[in-house]
Scaffold this motif. Sequence first.
Motif, PDB file in Angstrom:
ATOM      1  N   VAL A   1      29.705   5.025  29.471  1.00  0.00           N
ATOM      2  CA  VAL A   1      30.856   4.122  29.395  1.00  0.00           C
ATOM      3  C   VAL A   1      30.463   2.732  29.883  1.00  0.00           C
ATOM      4  O   VAL A   1      29.581   2.595  30.743  1.00  0.00           O
ATOM      5  CB  VAL A   1      32.070   4.603  30.241  1.00  0.00           C
ATOM      6  CG1 VAL A   1      32.667   5.875  29.715  1.00  0.00           C
ATOM      7  CG2 VAL A   1      31.713   4.759  31.715  1.00  0.00           C
TER       8      VAL A   1
ATOM      9  N   VAL B   1      34.603   0.173  26.221  1.00  0.00           N
ATOM     10  CA  VAL B   1      35.490   1.332  26.000  1.00  0.00           C
ATOM     11  C   VAL B   1      36.337   1.655  27.226  1.00  0.00           C
ATOM     12  O   VAL B   1      35.975   1.332  28.358  1.00  0.00           O
ATOM     13  CB  VAL B   1      34.679   2.609  25.637  1.00  0.00           C
ATOM     14  CG1 VAL B   1      33.960   2.429  24.316  1.00  0.00           C
ATOM     15  CG2 VAL B   1      33.702   2.987  26.748  1.00  0.00           C
TER      16      VAL B   1
ATOM     17  N   SER C   1      35.118   5.782  23.480  1.00  0.00           N
ATOM     18  CA  SER C   1      33.793   6.291  23.869  1.00  0.00           C
ATOM     19  C   SER C   1      33.378   7.508  23.042  1.00  0.00           C
ATOM     20  O   SER C   1      32.240   7.964  23.144  1.00  0.00           O
ATOM     21  CB  SER C   1      33.812   6.720  25.335  1.00  0.00           C
ATOM     22  OG  SER C   1      34.744   7.789  25.504  1.00  0.00           O
TER      23      SER C   1
ATOM     24  N   CYS D   1      34.814  10.405  23.489  1.00  0.00           N
ATOM     25  CA  CYS D   1      34.873  11.580  24.371  1.00  0.00           C
ATOM     26  C   CYS D   1      35.606  12.763  23.723  1.00  0.00           C
ATOM     27  O   CYS D   1      35.168  13.906  23.890  1.00  0.00           O
ATOM     28  CB  CYS D   1      35.461  11.222  25.731  1.00  0.00           C
ATOM     29  SG  CYS D   1      37.121  10.563  25.667  1.00  0.00           S
TER      30      CYS D   1
ATOM     31  N   VAL E   1      29.313   2.632  21.315  1.00  0.00           N
ATOM     32  CA  VAL E   1      29.244   3.529  22.473  1.00  0.00           C
ATOM     33  C   VAL E   1      29.443   4.977  22.012  1.00  0.00           C
ATOM     34  O   VAL E   1      28.726   5.891  22.442  1.00  0.00           O
ATOM     35  CB  VAL E   1      30.307   3.141  23.539  1.00  0.00           C
ATOM     36  CG1 VAL E   1      30.243   4.083  24.738  1.00  0.00           C
ATOM     37  CG2 VAL E   1      30.119   1.693  23.977  1.00  0.00           C
TER      38      VAL E   1
ATOM     39  N   ASN F   1      27.011   8.313  22.438  1.00  0.00           N
ATOM     40  CA  ASN F   1      27.459   9.581  23.027  1.00  0.00           C
ATOM     41  C   ASN F   1      27.282  10.751  22.063  1.00  0.00           C
ATOM     42  O   ASN F   1      26.906  11.849  22.481  1.00  0.00           O
ATOM     43  CB  ASN F   1      28.909   9.454  23.509  1.00  0.00           C
ATOM     44  CG  ASN F   1      28.991   8.686  24.812  1.00  0.00           C
ATOM     45  OD1 ASN F   1      28.160   8.877  25.695  1.00  0.00           O
ATOM     46  ND2 ASN F   1      29.969   7.805  24.933  1.00  0.00           N
TER      47      ASN F   1
END
Length: 291
Positions: free
Chosen positions: A97, A101, A134, A136, A162, A166
């Motif tokens: 991160v 983001v 991000s 996630c 980003v 990831n």
Amino acid sequence: LPPFAGAVEETWTIGRVIAWTSEFFKRKGLDSPRLTAELLLGSVLSLDRVHLYTDFDRPLQKDELAAFRALVQRRASGEPTHYLLGRREFYGRSFRVDPRVLVPRPETEMLIEAALECLGDHSQARALDLCTGSGCVGVTLAAERPSLRVVATDASLPALEVARENASAHGVADRVELRAGDLFAPVARERFELITANPPYVETSAIEGLSPEVRREPREALDGGPDGLTLIRRLITGAREHLSPGGCLLFEIGDRQGPAVLDLLGTAGFPGASVQKDFAGFDRIARAHRD
Ligand SMILES: C[S@@+](CC[C@H](N)C(=O)[O-])C[C@H]1O[C@@H](n2cnc3c(N)ncnc32)[C@H](O)[C@@H]1O
């Protein structure tokens, strides 16, 4: 200012540095002062918190103290801890991160639980993760379900960079397709078994009153318009034509948005919709199904 940088004649051990910094952060009124001191020192020394304690009496080198001091000053001036660390845990995985983001929040893990439940043992499902930031949510779902294919979208190109990092770091880049654009624009005429989203939902007028840390996060990740529901309204009206029959729509909402969101879902043809509260008792996850 943290004094330990120039204090060559004194011995600043890990334990002493943590104690001093915890007190400093406490005086500054920061949340979780000791935990923050430990996380920042751990990142400078590449040690996890357990090893900070087993090495409590180890003296820090001059360059270690200087690097730590710089982080302490940045944290004290309002930079979020997780931007300084460059990482945040989410659903048991570590995500990169930075200020491009939003920092993933623990309550968003409820979206993962709900999504996994909705997918059941469907083996060929495709999921759409809107407002991925991000990455996630989309990346975690792909990592949890090895046959799931995910399209993850965001209006912010920097955020998608980003998310790409990831997706690669978690070995799912081949199943998480990242697309840029406004809400459903990148998926015209496509349908999915699952749609997830954590859209911006803070009322514009409330943004000024958020903590200095939260105000360092991207404004477009927070600002949900005058009543906080601008994007949620568009998400709800657009979702039906992008859901396969039987598909689920799951999204995060603001603390007290449940009743308004249930009204909107009912009007948009999702009669059995529900809202789940988080551990603090606030409205958090809206769920709807297409029949
Ligand atoms: C609250 S953040 C969520 C990030 C991540 N999914 C999470 O849960 O941590 C909202 C995201 O929505 C994106 N966004 C804002 N407006 C958008 C729009 N009109 N279309 C697509 N994405 C948008 C922002 O760039 C931001 O990354």
